[in-house]
Structure formats: structure tokens, C-alpha cells
Design an enzyme around this catalytic site. Structure first.
Site, short mmCIF file in Angstrom:
data_model
loop_
_atom_site.label_atom_id
_atom_site.label_comp_id
_atom_site.label_asym_id
_atom_site.label_seq_id
_atom_site.Cartn_x
_atom_site.Cartn_y
_atom_site.Cartn_z
N HIS A 144 -12.55 -18.46 -25.08
CA HIS A 144 -12.89 -17.46 -24.06
C HIS A 144 -13.17 -18.08 -22.70
O HIS A 144 -13.19 -17.38 -21.69
CB HIS A 144 -14.05 -16.57 -24.52
CG HIS A 144 -15.40 -17.20 -24.50
ND1 HIS A 144 -16.04 -17.64 -25.64
CD2 HIS A 144 -16.26 -17.47 -23.49
CE1 HIS A 144 -17.23 -18.13 -25.33
NE2 HIS A 144 -17.39 -18.03 -24.02
N SER B 17 -21.03 -21.99 -22.58
CA SER B 17 -19.89 -21.80 -23.47
C SER B 17 -19.00 -23.02 -23.48
O SER B 17 -18.57 -23.50 -22.43
CB SER B 17 -19.05 -20.60 -23.01
OG SER B 17 -19.66 -19.40 -23.34
N ASP C 167 -12.42 -19.14 -31.70
CA ASP C 167 -12.84 -19.27 -30.30
C ASP C 167 -12.89 -20.74 -29.87
O ASP C 167 -13.78 -21.15 -29.14
CB ASP C 167 -14.21 -18.62 -30.07
CG ASP C 167 -14.46 -18.33 -28.60
OD1 ASP C 167 -13.48 -18.25 -27.84
OD2 ASP C 167 -15.64 -18.22 -28.20
#
Length: 511
Positions: A151, A260, A181
């Protein structure tokens, strides 16, 4: 940021599948070194003993050495220094896709409407700014290979990577896997500091860990916490993936937007996870964060580096966790494990002799008590790998060897159509005669699902939308819609309506 069951993602992160996927650890020439998983050092978490003078009895002749001992964590500076050197800041410039709204229409489509907005208003002029997003990544190879979250790089037109020493590079995407992911990118640099993968299977609840990343663009930030749970499924990847694999390491190390793709390391500085999500009702850290285990991340990046995509094997079963209600309902003889509920077509488990109602208790000798644990165990294998399955069938223990299968390769024609639909992220079906009559149209194709892809990223289209025209050409049915989209390049105008609403809607996308 979006919310899924009160869980908020660090950045945008796609129906949990009943089919369990995975692949095996492998060491490939690309990395040119022994399997980094073997570098794990068992029971090496350092501790020091501190004497608590305050607890000394106030007796004549008492010394500090006589005080009760207390165990406290060692200085985190070793792991911090090692990890921060290998964690990078990633800035992605997103593609400037336009979304048609009731106030505007993309310039390239105005000729369809004689230079006027289809909504009866003049579309605003002006150049669109390219949106940007930021995240983190971890150097895993001195030659510039970096692991991050899918992402973080999804939809990016360009990627800019800034190292801990402030040097900046353009990066290219080697490959990504929405189901976990995880993504692998590369910069043109040599002799970089890199982290070795640790073995997340050996991580213990209560163990100290460090989260390293770039929250809120605050570069090289380190936070500490403990592992608070393993094998967590928070149903967050289903928004971008068709067959998500969630078996997160849960920690209470503070993680925020921008973390992230950053590193979760043990006190030896070994990479045991990739920070991916937070549990929050505000969008900021509220107590818990989640990381993709290194056992999954390592396999994904090794596959991508070798094959260009993840080689995922499948048991081909639908399962559910055993609980007290199931034990009573099905008169199960065990109270832990996962129960086989159904089989996929061409199921490897079914062919090996596993039956509906069997309770799987172990995979390759590892205890299985939850669906995420089984997902993680299978996620380490590729098609044709053999796994040993321990199960309980009506009180009888059985051990069955299962040869995992892959997904059947589609024909060239099917690949072409599936490729464009995968790119768009939608599924279509034909309209019935009754629906055509109800909607007041002669033909069309209805959107039955919206998955990860350009439609979700760049429009606000919802399930149920009926496509009636593509670039002003009427759509007869779902097959014709797919055929029309296959040959499109550049801007595409999709026209249609929602059931119960006669107003024509327009969506513009780029292919």
C-alpha cells in the site's frame, strides 16, 4: 485513512478467501547469500541485573550485593543503531487520475459532450496536482533491494527513497503482493547497510521489540514495546486483495502514519516483521500495531526476486476455528484446531484424503489453533511442496501428506480478459430480462464486486452500478464489456446508472 472494524490503516492498505495460499522459503542467486532466516540467534535477548538498593534491609553491614535482583531490559541502542541505518523513507508520487463528479469532467473527455459538462455545468479548468504519500522501507540486501508495504507503493507514478545518511535515489518496483501487503523495490546503489531476516516463528509473546520508521515524516524514529499477541487477523487486507493472508504480529510499540513498511526488530536488530497497520479509532496510535511476520515477508520477496511474482501453493479448503459451540454441535473429540468445512475445485487436501469434518491440529509439526496460524504455515510453501497434516477424525488421530497445488493457468484469451479486469478491479454479470425491464434499459452489464484496482482507486463507483456504454458505445452484456475494455488504451469513459435511479452517471479512468 479508512476504517475496517475500527481498525485504521497506516496508509491505504483489499474478502478473506477460504483458499489458503503460500510458498516455501528459498534462497535464490539474486541475494547470493545463505538463507538469512538461519541467522536467528535463539534465546539471545540481552538482560542485565539491577540491584535495588531501596529494598535493602536497614541492617548494619548490609551491602548492595545483598539486595534482591530485578531483571530489566538492556540498552536498546545496539538494535536501534543497526535498524535505523537500514530503514529508509519512501515518498511516492501518485498517478494523476481524475474522477468524474457532478462538478467536473476530465478535459480529455470533453469532446464526447461538445465541450460541455454532462451535468449541465461548466467543468473547472486548471492543472491537477499530483498527490503524494509517504512511508518506510527496509534495506534487505546491500545491492539496493528494499522491502516495504504494497500500500506504500500502490498506484505510484514515481518513488523516491531517502536513506538514513540523507542520500536520495529513484526507485523502481520489482514486484508486489496485495494478499500479504508486501512489495519489493530497488534503488541503484551498492554496499548499503542491510538487515537480516529473523525467524518470526520463534518470536515469543512478551518479548521486547523495536519499531523503526518515519511517522509523520519524522525520519529514523525508534519506539519500543513488547509482542502482545501473534497470529492476529484484523480483516484489513481484504480491501486490496482477493485472497488475503493475515497472521500479524501484534505489539504495543508506537506506530503511526508513515511507519508503513518499516522494520520491527528484536533486540539483536534482526528483522522479524514489517509494520503494516494500527488499531485506532482516530487514525493515530492508540495502543496496538500490527506487522507482517518475517516468515511471510521473506518468502514473498524471495519469490518476487526469483520469479517476478509469488509462487503460492494451496490446500484448497474452507476452514473455521474450533470453539465450544462447534465441539458441542459436531461432537468433536478435540477442543483446539481448525475444522474442514468445504473444498475448492481440484482441492489438494481432498485428493490427499482429508474429509469435511476433519479437525486439523498440526502442519509440519507446528500446532494449529486458529485460521491465521494455518494461513501462515501454508504461506511458507509453493505449489508441489509436500506438507504433513495432523488431524483428528472422529477421535482418531491421522497423519496425511498433502502435495499443494497452484491455481490453474488460464488460456491466453482468458489471461487477456482477466488482466484488464484485474487492472480495473471489478467483476461483472449479465442483466436478466426482468432487470432490464425494471431499469428501463435494453442492455448492459452490472458490477457485482469492486476489488483492488483503478475503479476503487480513482472513482467512487459502487457495487450494483450498471454499465450501459463504454466510450459512447452501447454495452450488450458482461462479455462484450470486457471485450471492449481489453483493447482500450489511455482515457476511458464509462457510462451507466444505479438501479432505482434514472440519472446517468459517468466515470473516467485511464488504462
Amino acid at each position: 485513512m479508512t476504517t475496517t472494524r475500527n481498525f485504521r490503516k497506516i496508509a491505504t492498505v483489499a474478502l478473506a478467501s477460504a483458499l489458503l495460499g503460500g510458498t516455501s522459503y528459498a534462497t535464490y542467486e539474486h541475494f547470493g547469500k545463505p538463507d538469512t532466516i538461519s541467522t536467528w540467534v535463539n534465546n539471545a535477548t540481552p538482560f542485565v541485573k539491577a540491584r535495588l538498593d531501596a529494598r535493602l534491609d536497614a541492617r548494619p553491614g548490609a551491602h548492595a550485593a545483598d539486595a534482591p535482583a530485578a531483571m530489566i531490559p538492556a540498552d536498546f541502542s545496539f538494535a536501534s543503531k543497526k535498524a535505523t541505518a537500514a530503514v529508509v523513507h519512501i515518498k511516492s508520487t501518485l498517478k494523476p487520475e481524475r474522477t468524474v463528479s457532478q462538478m467536473q469532467i476530465p478535459e480529455e473527455f470533453r469532446d464526447f459532450f461538445g465541450g460541455r459538462s454532462p451535468f449541465g455545468q461548466q467543468a473547472p479548468e486548471g492543472k491537477m496536482e499530483k498527490p503524494q504519500a509517504t512511508g518506510s522501507g527496509v534495506i534487505i540486501n546491500p545491492d539496493g533491494y528494499i522491502v516495504t508495504n504494497n500500500h506504500v507503493i500502490q498506484g505510484a507514478e514515481t518513488l523516491e527513497v531517502t536513506l538514513a545518511d540523507k542520500h536520495t535515489y529513484k526507485a523502481k518496483v520489482i514486484g508486489s503482493d496485495p494478499n500479504t501487503d508486501i512489495a519489493l523495490i530497488k534503488i541503484d546503489a551498492k554496499n548499503l547497510p542491510a538487515l537480516s531476516f529473523g525467524n518470526s516463528e520463534n518470536v515469543q509473546v512478551g518479548q521486547w521489540v523495536l519499531a523503526v520508521g518515519n511517522p509523520y515524516n519524522l525520519t529514523s524514529t525508534v519506539t519500543a514495546g513488547i509482542v502482545s499477541a501473534k497470529g492476529r487477523n484484523i480483516n484489513i487486507l481484504g480491501e486490496n486483495a482477493k485472497a488475503p493472508i493475515e497472521s500479524f504480529i501484534q505489539t504495543d510499540a508506537a506506530v503511526n502514519p508513515g511507519n508503513s513498511g518499516g522494520a520491527l526488530v528484536d533486540l539483536n536488530g534482526n528483522l522479524i516483521g514489517i509494520n503494516t497497520a494500527i488499531a485506532s479509532q482516530t487514525g493515530s496510535f492508540a495502543g496496538y500495531s500490527f506487522a507482517v511476520p518475517s516468515s511471510i515477508a521473506h518468502k514473498v520477496v524471495e519469490d518476487i526476486s526469483k520469479f517476478g511474482s509469488v509462487q503460492r501453493g494451496y490446500l484448497g479448503v474452507g476452514i473455521s476455528e474450533v470453539d465450544a459451540a462447534k465441539v458441542k454441535s459436531f461432537d468433536l473429540k478435540v477442543d483446539e484446531g481448525v475444522r474442514v468445512e468445504n473444498f475448492a475445485d481440484e482441492s489438494a487436501a481432498k485428493e490427499a484424503g482429508i474429509k469435511i469434518g476433519d479437525v486439523i491440529t498440526k502442519i509440519d509439526g507446528h500446532d494449529i489453533t486458529s485460521v491465521p496460524q494455518l494461513q501462515e504455515a501454508i504461506a511458507q510453501h509453493k505449489p508441489s511442496d509436500k506438507v504433513t497434516v495432523n488431524l483428528n477424525r472422529d477421535g482418531v488421530e491421522k497423519v496425511i501428506s498433502v502435495t499443494l497445488k497452484g491455481i490453474s493457468e488460464p488460456s491466453l484469451a482468458d489471461r487477456s480478459s482477466s488482466a484488464v479486469m484485474e487492472q480495473l478491479g471489478i467483476e461483472l454479470k449479465d442483466l436478466t430480462n426482468q432487470q432490464k425491464k425494471e431499469y428501463g434499459i435494453g442492455s448492459g452489464a452490472q458490477v457485482t464486486a469492486i476489488n483492488a484496482g483503478k475503479i476503487r482507486q480513482n472513482t467512487d463507483m459502487e457495487e450494483g452500478f450498471v454499465i450501459t456504454k463504454i466510450d459512447k458505445t452501447p454495452v450488450a452484456n458482461a462479455r462484450e464489456a470486457v471485450k471492449m475494455l481489453q483493447g482500450k488504451k489511455g482515457g476511458v469513459m464509462i457510462e451507466g446508472l444505479y438501479p432505482g435511479n434514472d440519472e446517468t452517471q459517468y466515470f473516467a479512468i485511464g488504462l
